[in-house]
Design a protein around this motif. Structure first.
Motif, PDB file in Angstrom:
ATOM      1  N   VAL A  90       0.838  -1.197   0.000  1.00 31.56           N
ATOM      2  CA  VAL A  90       0.000   0.000   0.000  1.00 31.56           C
ATOM      3  C   VAL A  90       0.874   1.249   0.000  1.00 31.56           C
ATOM      4  N   HIS A  91       1.972   1.201   0.769  1.00 28.64           N
ATOM      5  CA  HIS A  91       2.884   2.346   0.779  1.00 28.64           C
ATOM      6  C   HIS A  91       3.593   2.489  -0.562  1.00 28.64           C
ATOM      7  N   VAL A  92       3.949   1.385  -1.196  1.00 29.57           N
ATOM      8  CA  VAL A  92       4.586   1.446  -2.512  1.00 29.57           C
ATOM      9  C   VAL A  92       3.630   2.041  -3.544  1.00 29.57           C
ATOM     10  N   ALA A  93       2.329   1.755  -3.397  1.00 26.63           N
ATOM     11  CA  ALA A  93       1.322   2.285  -4.315  1.00 26.63           C
ATOM     12  C   ALA A  93       0.882   3.686  -3.954  1.00 26.63           C
ATOM     13  N   ASP A  94       1.637   4.389  -3.108  1.00 23.95           N
ATOM     14  CA  ASP A  94       1.407   5.780  -2.727  1.00 23.95           C
ATOM     15  C   ASP A  94       0.204   5.929  -1.804  1.00 23.95           C
ATOM     16  N   GLY A  95      -0.126   4.884  -1.069  1.00 26.90           N
ATOM     17  CA  GLY A  95      -1.182   4.988  -0.071  1.00 26.90           C
ATOM     18  C   GLY A  95      -0.610   5.494   1.237  1.00 26.90           C
ATOM     19  N   ARG A  96      -1.356   6.436   1.870  1.00 26.07           N
ATOM     20  CA  ARG A  96      -0.865   7.051   3.101  1.00 26.07           C
ATOM     21  C   ARG A  96      -1.934   7.013   4.196  1.00 26.07           C
ATOM     22  N   GLN A  97      -2.570   5.875   4.366  1.00 22.72           N
ATOM     23  CA  GLN A  97      -3.475   5.707   5.494  1.00 22.72           C
ATOM     24  C   GLN A  97      -2.653   5.708   6.779  1.00 22.72           C
ATOM     25  N   PRO A  98      -2.975   6.539   7.776  1.00 27.08           N
ATOM     26  CA  PRO A  98      -2.053   6.738   8.900  1.00 27.08           C
ATOM     27  C   PRO A  98      -1.729   5.469   9.666  1.00 27.08           C
ATOM     28  N   ARG A  99      -2.707   4.614   9.909  1.00 25.74           N
ATOM     29  CA  ARG A  99      -2.432   3.399  10.669  1.00 25.74           C
ATOM     30  C   ARG A  99      -1.570   2.429   9.860  1.00 25.74           C
ATOM     31  N   LEU A 100      -1.762   2.391   8.563  1.00 27.19           N
ATOM     32  CA  LEU A 100      -0.909   1.547   7.722  1.00 27.19           C
ATOM     33  C   LEU A 100       0.506   2.112   7.636  1.00 27.19           C
ATOM     34  N   VAL A 101       0.625   3.434   7.633  1.00 26.22           N
ATOM     35  CA  VAL A 101       1.961   4.046   7.640  1.00 26.22           C
ATOM     36  C   VAL A 101       2.680   3.707   8.944  1.00 26.22           C
ATOM     37  N   ALA A 102       1.967   3.746  10.069  1.00 26.52           N
ATOM     38  CA  ALA A 102       2.576   3.384  11.341  1.00 26.52           C
ATOM     39  C   ALA A 102       2.996   1.921  11.355  1.00 26.52           C
ATOM     40  N   ALA A 103       2.183   1.046  10.759  1.00 25.82           N
ATOM     41  CA  ALA A 103       2.554  -0.375  10.683  1.00 25.82           C
ATOM     42  C   ALA A 103       3.783  -0.566   9.802  1.00 25.82           C
ATOM     43  N   TYR A 104       3.854   0.160   8.695  1.00 26.00           N
ATOM     44  CA  TYR A 104       5.013   0.045   7.806  1.00 26.00           C
ATOM     45  C   TYR A 104       6.269   0.597   8.473  1.00 26.00           C
ATOM     46  N   ALA A 105       6.135   1.695   9.221  1.00 19.49           N
ATOM     47  CA  ALA A 105       7.286   2.245   9.938  1.00 19.49           C
ATOM     48  C   ALA A 105       7.783   1.276  11.007  1.00 19.49           C
ATOM     49  N   THR A 106       6.872   0.554  11.638  1.00 18.08           N
ATOM     50  CA  THR A 106       7.273  -0.444  12.628  1.00 18.08           C
ATOM     51  C   THR A 106       8.077  -1.558  11.977  1.00 18.08           C
ATOM     52  N   ILE A 107       7.685  -1.944  10.768  1.00 18.26           N
ATOM     53  CA  ILE A 107       8.427  -2.985  10.041  1.00 18.26           C
ATOM     54  C   ILE A 107       9.831  -2.495   9.694  1.00 18.26           C
ATOM     55  N   LEU A 108       9.945  -1.243   9.262  1.00 20.10           N
ATOM     56  CA  LEU A 108      11.249  -0.705   8.890  1.00 20.10           C
ATOM     57  C   LEU A 108      12.187  -0.615  10.092  1.00 20.10           C
ATOM     58  N   ALA A 109      11.643  -0.278  11.253  1.00 21.52           N
ATOM     59  CA  ALA A 109      12.463  -0.074  12.448  1.00 21.52           C
ATOM     60  C   ALA A 109      12.641  -1.343  13.260  1.00 21.52           C
ATOM     61  N   ARG A 110      12.314  -2.477  12.685  1.00 25.01           N
ATOM     62  CA  ARG A 110      12.368  -3.717  13.452  1.00 25.01           C
ATOM     63  C   ARG A 110      13.792  -4.057  13.873  1.00 25.01           C
ATOM     64  N   THR A 111      14.787  -3.822  13.016  1.00 26.82           N
ATOM     65  CA  THR A 111      16.173  -4.167  13.350  1.00 26.82           C
ATOM     66  C   THR A 111      16.750  -3.256  14.423  1.00 26.82           C
ATOM     67  N   GLY A 112      16.227  -2.050  14.571  1.00 29.14           N
ATOM     68  CA  GLY A 112      16.698  -1.153  15.615  1.00 29.14           C
ATOM     69  C   GLY A 112      17.974  -0.414  15.286  1.00 29.14           C
ATOM     70  N   GLY A 113      18.448  -0.463  14.043  1.00 32.72           N
ATOM     71  CA  GLY A 113      19.655   0.262  13.658  1.00 32.72           C
ATOM     72  C   GLY A 113      19.377   1.745  13.441  1.00 32.72           C
ATOM     73  N   GLU A 114      20.449   2.516  13.410  1.00 32.25           N
ATOM     74  CA  GLU A 114      20.289   3.963  13.246  1.00 32.25           C
ATOM     75  C   GLU A 114      19.728   4.311  11.873  1.00 32.25           C
ATOM     76  N   GLU A 115      20.189   3.657  10.828  1.00 29.12           N
ATOM     77  CA  GLU A 115      19.707   3.956   9.487  1.00 29.12           C
ATOM     78  C   GLU A 115      18.243   3.561   9.325  1.00 29.12           C
ATOM     79  N   THR A 116      17.859   2.405   9.855  1.00 31.40           N
ATOM     80  CA  THR A 116      16.471   1.966   9.715  1.00 31.40           C
ATOM     81  C   THR A 116      15.526   2.862  10.515  1.00 31.40           C
TER      82      THR A 116
END
Length: 293
Positions: A90-116
């Motif tokens: 959904v994020h790749v398709a330019d969707g910006r539903q706030p709860r889905l954005v928060a879920a996608y951000a959680t996936i990105l930050a899963r490793t806990g690194g500074e870049e992620t």
């Protein structure tokens, strides 16, 4: 512009929240097949489906609200991986539903690194910048998620000091390593001819083929506790031979500076049976048992 009663009461504005109600009718009957066709997350047509069709037709907000309902259906069915893939595409398709954005951000930050973490914060900022004036319930949740990620990144980069800046906020202390680190405890054994820090000399030094002997005794380095003074301990012969590289014959040569040297012949231990002869010629034959002719 006059605010509506909901806006004055700090509740979501009906103009912002009505897409959530339309998504119930647009979703229809929830089935596994309709979830797959809404946005394919596996197969050849991955990233395509009803969502992308509605987005091309200008109904992006309705598509985003419906995508959140499909996401909840995946979660309720125990298909967490499918729900995460849906949030991603959904994020790749330019969707910006706030709860889905928060879920996608959680996936990105899963490793806990500074870049992620920086990438996850950037995703949240991009979505918040697009719908900054929206009053739907999902946007305060997205701001809270961003604050959580910023806190994790701050704790990762450093800790807070006891000093405050001009605004009264604690000043962070960056973690660092000294450019010229120094040893707290001195080395116990230094190189030949130069004792290590905190190590005292004891007697003349004899150098021979890399062999270092300080008399018969080797001094122990000074303890960190002042109550514990350095004490002299005698070195075992095996340690001296090992220091000579397994060549005990080096110990028999005299020291060039007249120091006390350990001789191999002087410290050679005699076998236990050296003073007792076991020859029959001296002891005699064993006696016969009593009663035996």
């Amino acid at each position: 512009m006059v605010a509506c009663p909901d806006c004055r009461a700090y509740r979501p504005c009906p103009l912002d929240a009505w897409y959530d109600h339309l998504a119930v009718a647009a979703r229809g009957k929830a089935t596994a097949g309709s979830r797959r066709t809404f946005l394919r997350i596996i197969g050849e047509d991955i990233g395509r489906g009803v969502f992308t069709t509605w987005a091309r037709e200008g109904r992006m907000r309705l598509a985003e609200a419906t995508a959140w309902r499909v996401y909840e259906e995946y979660r309720d069915a125990g298909q967490d991986t499918s729900a995460q893939n849906l949030a991603r595409y959904v994020h790749v398709a330019d969707g910006r539903q706030p709860r889905l954005v928060a879920a996608y951000a959680t996936i990105l930050a899963r490793t806990g690194g500074e870049e992620t973490l920086e990438r996850a914060i950037k995703v949240c900022d991009e979505a918040l910048g697009r719908w900054a004036q929206n009053t739907a319930d999902g946007w305060p949740e997205l701001r809270a998620k961003r604050g959580q990620l910023v806190g994790r990144l701050t704790r990762l980069r450093g800790r807070l000091s006891s000093e405050l800046d001009e605004d009264g906020n604690p000043i962070p202390v960056r973690r660092h390593h000294p450019a010229d680190p120094r040893r707290v405890r001195g080395r116990r054994f230094g190189p030949p001819g130069r004792p290590g820090p905190g190590q005292a000399k004891s007697g003349p030094v004899a150098h021979q083929d890399g062999l270092l002997l300080r008399g018969v005794c080797a001094a122990v380095a000074t303890r960190e506790d002042p109550a514990e003074d350095a004490e002299a301990r005698s070195s075992a012969p095996a340690v001296i031979v090992a220091a000579a590289g397994g060549r005990p014959e080096l110990l028999g040569h005299p020291a060039p500076d007249g120091g006390q040297q350990v001789g191999a012949a002087e410290n050679e231990q005699q076998p236990l049976h050296a003073s007792t002869s076991t020859s029959w010629a001296v002891v005699g034959e064993p006696l016969s048992p009593s009663g035996v002719a």
